[in-house]
Every structure is written in C-alpha cells, then in structure tokens.
Design a protein around this motif. Structure first.
Motif: not given
Lengths: 232, 258
Positions: B255, B251-252
């Motif tokens: 992003s 997810q990081d």
C-alpha cells in the motif's frame, strides 16, 4: 667566512663530493627499494585478520617511530651487525661495503615503518565495494590486493610517498656518522684538507637540492600518469 | 525457462550481529531453481541485501547452510565425488555467481575493456585477445561498444551499471545476483538498466534481484519473495504477491509503494 678562493680550494676536492653523490644515491635507491617492500609487508600485516602479525607489525612501527634514526643506526651498526664480519670490498671502487650495508639496513628499517603507515592509510581509503566486486568475480584475496586495491591505494598516497623518498635522500646524510662515504662525509674530508667548512657545506646543500628536487618532480609526473582514470 | 533443478538451496540461514542482539537474517530457507528470476522485495533493513550477499558469501551466515550445485559453501571443507575431503575454494564458486552492486563498483583505474577482461584473464586464465573479443561482443549487446577505452568516470550511472552487468557476464556465471541495481541511478537511467536485465532474463539466466522496482518484479519475475525483519514472510508468483497478498506486513508494504 665564505670566499671565492675558498670555493676554488673546495672545488679542487670536488671528486669527494661526486663520490658522495654516487654513494648517497645508491644508499637512497636501495633504501627506497627495501623500505618499500618492508612497508608493503607491514601494511598488509597491520590490516590482516591474523592477530599475531597485526600485533608484531604494530609494535614494530610504534618502536621505530618513537626512537631517533641516529640511535637505530648505531644499534644496527654496533649491536645487530657487531658479531657478523661483513665482506670488506668496495662498491664502485670506493664505497666501503661493511659500512654501507648497515646504513642501508638502518635506513630501510626506519623508512619501512613510516612508509607502511602511508600505504596503510592508502589501502584504507579504498572503498570496500572495490574488494567486494573483485571477490565476487572470483579473485583471491591476493589478486584483489595486487590488481585492484594497491594500484589505487598507492596512487592516492603518492604525494606522501614522494615526500618520504625525498626525506630518505636527506636523512641518508646521517650515515656519515658510521663512516659511509656519502655527501656529508665528503664535506668533512674537504674540511680536513682545506681547513674551511662553509664552502663545502654550501656545495653539499646545492647537491642535495639537485637530487631531491628532480625526485619530487619525477614522482609528480607518475602521479599525473596514474590519475588518468580520474579525469573526465 | 524454469526447469525445477535446484541451483541454490538456502537452509535455515541466520545472520546475527552483536551476539544475537541484531538479527539481519532470522532462519531463512528458500530454493532457487535454474531459470528462476526471483525478485526479493521488502522494506529497508529487512535483510534482503544480506540474504543476497550471503549467497556468494560476501556475508558469512552465523548459522545455516547454503548449497550451490549441491555443495555446502558455508563449510571450510567439502567432499569430492570420490569421497576425498578437500578444502573448499570459495573463489571457484564465486566465479559462477555474477554480482551487480547498487554502487556499480567498477574499477576506476581500469578502462571499460580492462574492467571486463581482468577477471577472465587473471582468474580463469583466458587468453587476452579472446577475452577482449568476448568483451567487445558483450559491449555491443548493451550498446556501449564505442566506450571500450573510456574510464568509468567518463560514463553515466546507467552506462556504468550496464558495464557492471556485462563485466559479471564475462565470467559466464550460472546465476546473476543483483543488489538494488537501480537504486543509485537517476530516474531517467533506470529504464536502460532494467532493459538489459529483462533481456538477460529472457535469455534464460537464473537471476536473484533485490529491488524496489515493483514493475520489474511483476513483469519479469517468476517468483517474488517478501522479507521483513530478517524473515521470509511471503513467497509466490507475482500475480499472487501483488494481486492477493496474504501477510498484513506485505499488504501494508504494498500500500505504501504501489
């Protein structure tokens, strides 16, 4: 002192210089050939993962580079080949083989060490990606060396190799000390016949120049030919 | 296109440096099926390239095994169907795995045509005329037939990479490995290379692609692998990886790059 008549007298014996030239050229050509083969083997040994080969090649190169050529020549002539009776025939009708061969061996052993360092630096200058690409296409280690790495490596170090070839021609003069009839041997013979050293020395210098200068030019030509891939 | 036949099996592969102080690959297992277009993503230093380079043994794993067509290529010996123990020839297996590099690695002293034909001629013993004919056909396929006699330095980055792809295809590989094929390219040249790769994928070629091109991963890949710190953290179809990432590291990462 140099004089016109001195040169005239020296030129009466010019055949000795001509013979010397043939001998010097044969000596150098064979040295280049055997020295280059030895250099390739040494360079590949030094870069191999095989520890014993690496160690032996390194020791060899260091010993050769740390001792004078004259000493190496005398060791080959007086010790290495002392027990072997070489066939006594004459190349081109005048070069005494039993003196010529030790000269070729000593010069080859010597130049092989110097050339191997040049070739090794050439091989190391090639990007590792070249080997990876070759190996990923299924080439063996040897095919990679022969088809991909060495052609590029040798091209990169051609000026240094040319320099070494020229050095071989000049250093072959040392072989007159064991009685190889190369140019300096001719000079000495003319000195004995005419009692003057200056003129034959000048002639020898000119002859050496005429041999070495075209050699470097020929190699420069090959260098241009081989660098086709470098030009846009 | 995906057949479900396993082509490459990576089993518990580890690659350690400095006696385990650095773990470039830390127990990675994955199966690559025939027809897969597997895209490997992750931050730099995550082990993506090391994994890819392990597949054809440009990197030798410290532990674990890699089976190609059922043969464990990390071993020195293999057993033939007749039960005979023979020395494993990695070169045979490498011929079946084409590889494309970030920095192209074309041979600068050879023309484009020679770059493409040298391996088929010298490694496979292909006839020279036949190899050249095949090379010209492939050059036409990537729109570079007029550059056959040029040297690599005369080509743009995008052209070089297209040549590198067809050079690998000359060996008729069963799988193509791409190691960040567009990372060294000027932005305007990325498209032409991706186009060739898309076409290749559409032709049914099994591909493993390490890349930062998320658009390509989403559009062309059928499986996406996310790696970080030498570990395989998440795997799935692109819709899932990009649409519904589970792992916080993924997810990081997404992003930051999307």
């Amino acid at each position: 002192m140099l004089s016109i008549s001195g040169f005239q007298k020296a030129f009466e014996y010019i055949d000795l210089i001509k013979q010397g030239m043939i001998c010097t050229l044969s000596l150098s050509a064979l040295t280049v050939l055997f020295g280059f083969i030895l250099a390739l083997v040494l360079a590949i040994c030094r870069l191999s993962n095989f520890k014993a080969a690496k160690f032996l090649a390194t020791v060899y190169v260091e010993v050769i580079r740390a001792t004078p050529l004259l000493v190496q020549l005398f060791i080959v002539y007086n010790i290495l080949l002392a027990g072997i009776s070489l066939p006594k025939f004459r190349l081109f009708g005048f070069i005494r083989f039993e003196r010529f061969l030790p000269g070729v061996i000593a010069l080859s052993l010597n130049s092989g060490a110097y050339l191997s360092e040049i070739i090794r630096s050439g091989i190391q200058s090639i990007d590792g990606g070249q080997t990876e690409a070759a190996r990923s296409l299924g080439m063996t280690q040897w095919q990679n060396m022969q088809l991909i790495v060495l052609p590029q490596a040798i091209k990169n170090v051609l000026p240094a190799i040319a320099n070494e070839f020229v050095t071989i021609i000049k250093e072959s003069s040392i072989c007159y000390t064991i009685g190889v009839q190369e140019i300096m041997y001719g000079v000495n013979s003319i000195k004995g016949a005419t009692f003057s050293i200056g003129e034959p020395l000048i002639i020898a210098a000119v002859v050496y120049f005429c041999l070495t200068f075209p050699t470097s030019k020929i190699i420069a030509y090959f260098e241009r030919r081989m660098s086709r891939g470098d030009r846009r | 296109m995906v057949t479900g036949d396993r082509l490459i099996q990576v089993q518990h592969v580890k690659k350690h440096y400095n006696h385990g102080a650095i773990k470039a690959l830390d127990d990675v297992s994955v199966d690559i099926n025939k027809g897969d277009v597997m895209v490997v993503i992750g931050p730099s230093g995550s082990g993506k390239s090391t994994l890819l380079r392990s597949l054809n043994l440009l990197e030798e794993p410290t532990e674990g095994s890699i089976l190609f067509d059922g043969v464990d290529i990390t071993q020195k010996y293999t057993v033939t169907p007749e039960g005979k123990k023979v020395k494993l020839d990695i070169n045979i297996h490498r011929q079946k795995m084409g590889m494309v590099f970030q920095h192209f690695n074309l041979f600068p002293h050879k023309t484009i045509l020679q770059n493409m034909t040298i391996a088929p001629i010298k490694v496979k013993g292909m006839d020279k005329a036949q190899a050249e004919e095949k090379a010209r056909a492939l050059l036409a396929r990537v729109g570079l037939e007029d550059r056959a006699d040029a040297y690599p330095i005369q080509l743009s980055g995008g052209q070089k990479q297209r040549i590198a792809i067809v050079r690998a295809l000359m060996m008729e590989p069963e799988v193509m490995l791409f190691d960040e094929p567009t990372s060294a390219l000027d932005p305007e040249m990325v498209g032409e290379v991706l186009e060739v790769m898309k076409e290749l994928a559409a032709s049914g070629m099994t591909m493993v692609v390490v890349t930062h091109e998320m658009g390509f991963a989403r559009e062309v890949g059928n499986r996406v692998l996310f790696m970080a710190d030498g570990r395989l953290l998440e795997e799935g179809p692109p819709q899932q990886i990009f649409g519904n990432p589970q792992n916080p590291r993924l997810q990081d990462f997404l992003s930051k790059v999307l």
